[in-house]
Enzyme design. Structure first.
Site, PDB file in Angstrom:
ATOM      1  N   GLY A   1       0.634  -1.234   0.164  1.00 34.66           N
ATOM      2  CA  GLY A   1      -0.050  -0.036  -0.109  1.00 34.66           C
ATOM      3  C   GLY A   1       0.729   1.217   0.092  1.00 34.66           C
ATOM      4  O   GLY A   1       0.301   2.242   0.576  1.00 34.66           O
TER       5      GLY A   1
ATOM      6  N   GLY B   1       2.336   2.697  -2.682  1.00 37.36           N
ATOM      7  CA  GLY B   1       2.500   3.298  -4.003  1.00 37.36           C
ATOM      8  C   GLY B   1       3.764   2.816  -4.827  1.00 37.36           C
ATOM      9  O   GLY B   1       4.176   3.303  -5.877  1.00 37.36           O
TER      10      GLY B   1
ATOM     11  N   GLY C   1       4.225  -0.036  -6.137  1.00 37.10           N
ATOM     12  CA  GLY C   1       4.005  -1.390  -6.991  1.00 37.10           C
ATOM     13  C   GLY C   1       4.184  -2.759  -6.108  1.00 37.10           C
ATOM     14  O   GLY C   1       4.713  -3.692  -7.061  1.00 37.10           O
TER      15      GLY C   1
ATOM     16  N   SER D   1       2.304  -4.936  -5.227  1.00 37.75           N
ATOM     17  CA  SER D   1       1.515  -6.125  -5.425  1.00 37.75           C
ATOM     18  C   SER D   1       2.016  -6.738  -6.702  1.00 37.75           C
ATOM     19  O   SER D   1       2.268  -7.774  -7.159  1.00 37.75           O
ATOM     20  CB  SER D   1      -0.080  -5.798  -5.272  1.00 37.75           C
ATOM     21  OG  SER D   1      -0.226  -4.907  -6.267  1.00 37.75           O
ATOM     22  N   ALA D   2       2.203  -5.848  -7.781  1.00 35.11           N
ATOM     23  CA  ALA D   2       2.583  -6.021  -9.169  1.00 35.11           C
ATOM     24  C   ALA D   2       3.895  -6.977  -8.799  1.00 35.11           C
ATOM     25  O   ALA D   2       4.170  -7.913  -9.439  1.00 35.11           O
ATOM     26  CB  ALA D   2       2.679  -5.021 -10.109  1.00 35.11           C
TER      27      ALA D   2
ATOM     28  N   ASP E   1       1.999  -1.084 -13.586  1.00 34.35           N
ATOM     29  CA  ASP E   1       2.911  -1.648 -12.564  1.00 34.35           C
ATOM     30  C   ASP E   1       3.430  -2.781 -12.857  1.00 34.35           C
ATOM     31  O   ASP E   1       4.542  -3.066 -12.725  1.00 34.35           O
ATOM     32  CB  ASP E   1       2.042  -1.891 -11.112  1.00 34.35           C
ATOM     33  CG  ASP E   1       1.504  -0.639 -10.561  1.00 34.35           C
ATOM     34  OD1 ASP E   1       1.773   0.497 -11.054  1.00 34.35           O
ATOM     35  OD2 ASP E   1       1.118  -0.821  -9.448  1.00 34.35           O
TER      36      ASP E   1
HETATM   37  O1  PMV Z   1      -0.407   2.326  -5.946  1.00 35.29           O
HETATM   38  P1  PMV Z   1       0.036   1.790  -7.104  1.00 35.29           P
HETATM   39  O2  PMV Z   1       1.645   1.710  -6.796  1.00 35.29           O
HETATM   40  O3  PMV Z   1      -0.244   0.180  -7.145  1.00 35.29           O
HETATM   41  O4  PMV Z   1      -0.056   2.602  -8.373  1.00 35.29           O
HETATM   42  C1  PMV Z   1      -1.400   2.533  -8.802  1.00 35.29           C
HETATM   43  C2  PMV Z   1      -1.434   3.333 -10.200  1.00 35.29           C
HETATM   44  C3  PMV Z   1      -2.698   3.610 -10.754  1.00 35.29           C
HETATM   45  O5  PMV Z   1      -2.573   4.546 -11.945  1.00 35.29           O
HETATM   46  C4  PMV Z   1      -3.595   4.652  -9.741  1.00 35.29           C
HETATM   47  C5  PMV Z   1      -3.486   2.528 -11.114  1.00 35.29           C
HETATM   48  C6  PMV Z   1      -3.157   1.674 -12.278  1.00 35.29           C
HETATM   49  O6  PMV Z   1      -3.746   0.679 -12.449  1.00 35.29           O
HETATM   50  O7  PMV Z   1      -2.193   2.164 -13.026  1.00 35.29           O
END
Ligand code: PMV
Length: 309
Positions: free
Chosen positions: A102, A104, A106, A108-109, A147
């Site tokens: 959580g 930001g 990436g 999870s990816a 991601d």
């Molecule tokens: O919060 P993160 O690191 O999973 O990034 C999300 C990026 C978004 O543009 C908000 C969503 C997406 O699927 O691209």
């Protein structure tokens, strides 16, 4: 018993988050360390996954509707195992995430990519993208795929998911970028943030679309700035992107404060990175990144510096 090891990149979105979900371009870069994973096969029973240091242990056979502490991770892992099919039967995967969940960045990816590659070491990039899309859809809802693309490839990427499919072009910045990445200390749900923007768009499509188009235009200009080595220009584009993200209501007082602290400590520009609502900030700091890190630390925020490109 046979085993496989794999790694995946974390990522920082330099410009374009949220707009990328609606087909506009974004620019993101891989960061290390991301996630590593080790797979043992040959066991019986459902596939199992452990993730440190999150202290998560899940398996693919949990009943539908299972609502434990790691319910999303469990559902995502089950979706990944189902997508991979026979080759994932009974595997034991041990993953290590060097990224906050959580945050930001990436996580999870990167987790999805590392698990897929540990289970299927010979997977093509297209196969990895497909499996990770199944995994990510649980966390993100409508994920753009940005991601996952960066987690699997690293480098600096120009990404766009248009009607004609995905455009994915590596960018070669003229000069390496030094950035500071700071964490607000607050987690957030990417799915909820993406849904929040969708709700705003449902209420006021014209204004929201103008903002999303504007963000995409900033990403296009930033590509030129990167290729020309124009770091001052790039910094201004980051600041403008932050204003547009705030108007989408995905910024927070803490994220604004971190951006302000970074600029006052010499950063050329700063913005939230990822879904917002908490999570991380990226600041462009070609010189004296330690000043930005010190300003954040004094205000109670953690951060690291990294070199991109
Ligand atoms: O919060 P993160 O690191 O999973 O990034 C999300 C990026 C978004 O543009 C908000 C969503 C997406 O699927 O691209």
């Amino acid at each position: 018993m046979s085993a496989g090891n794999a790694r995946a990149f974390g990522k920082v979105i330099l410009l374009g988050e949220h707009a990328v979900v609606y087909g506009h371009p974004a620019i993101a870069a891989g960061i290390e360390p991301g996630v590593s994973a080790h797979c043992e096969r040959g066991g019986a029973g459902p596939a199992a996954l452990s993730v440190e240091p999150w202290r998560a242990i899940v398996h693919s056979g949990a009943p539908r509707g299972h609502e434990g502490a790691h319910a999303l991770l469990q559902r995502a892992f089950a979706a990944l195992v189902e997508d991979l099919g026979e080759v994932a039967a009974g595997v034991r995967v041990a993953a290590h995430a060097h990224l906050p969940p959580g945050g930001g960045l990436g996580s999870s990816a990167a987790l999805g990519v590392a698990i897929t590659r540990a289970i299927l070491p010979d997977a093509t990039l297209a196969r990895v993208d497909q499996a990770v899309a199944a995994f990510e859809s649980v966390f993100h809802g409508t994920a753009s795929g940005l991601d996952a693309a960066v987690a699997a490839r690293g480098g600096v990427l120009y990404f766009r998911k248009g009607e004609a499919g995905i455009v994915l072009e590596p960018i070669a910045p003229r000069s390496a970028l030094r950035v500071c990445i700071g964490h607000s200390g607050q987690g957030s749900s990417t799915r909820e943030m993406v849904e929040g923007v969708a709700r705003q768009r449902a209420r006021n499509a014209a204004a929201t679309d103008r903002t999303l188009v504007g963000i995409g235009e900033l990403a296009k200009t930033a590509r030129i700035a990167l290729e020309d080595g124009d770091q001052e220009g790039l910094g201004k584009l980051l600041d403008l992107n932050q204003i547009l993200l705030a108007s989408l209501m995905v910024s927070t007082p803490e994220l604004e404060r971190m951006c302000q602290l970074a600029r006052s400590a010499g950063a050329l520009g700063a913005k939230l990175t990822g879904a917002g609502g908490g999570g991380a900030v990226v600041a462009l700091t070609p010189e004296q990144p330690e000043r930005v890190l010190a300003a954040w630390k004094e205000a109670g925020f953690s951060g690291v510096s990294a070199v991109i490109g």
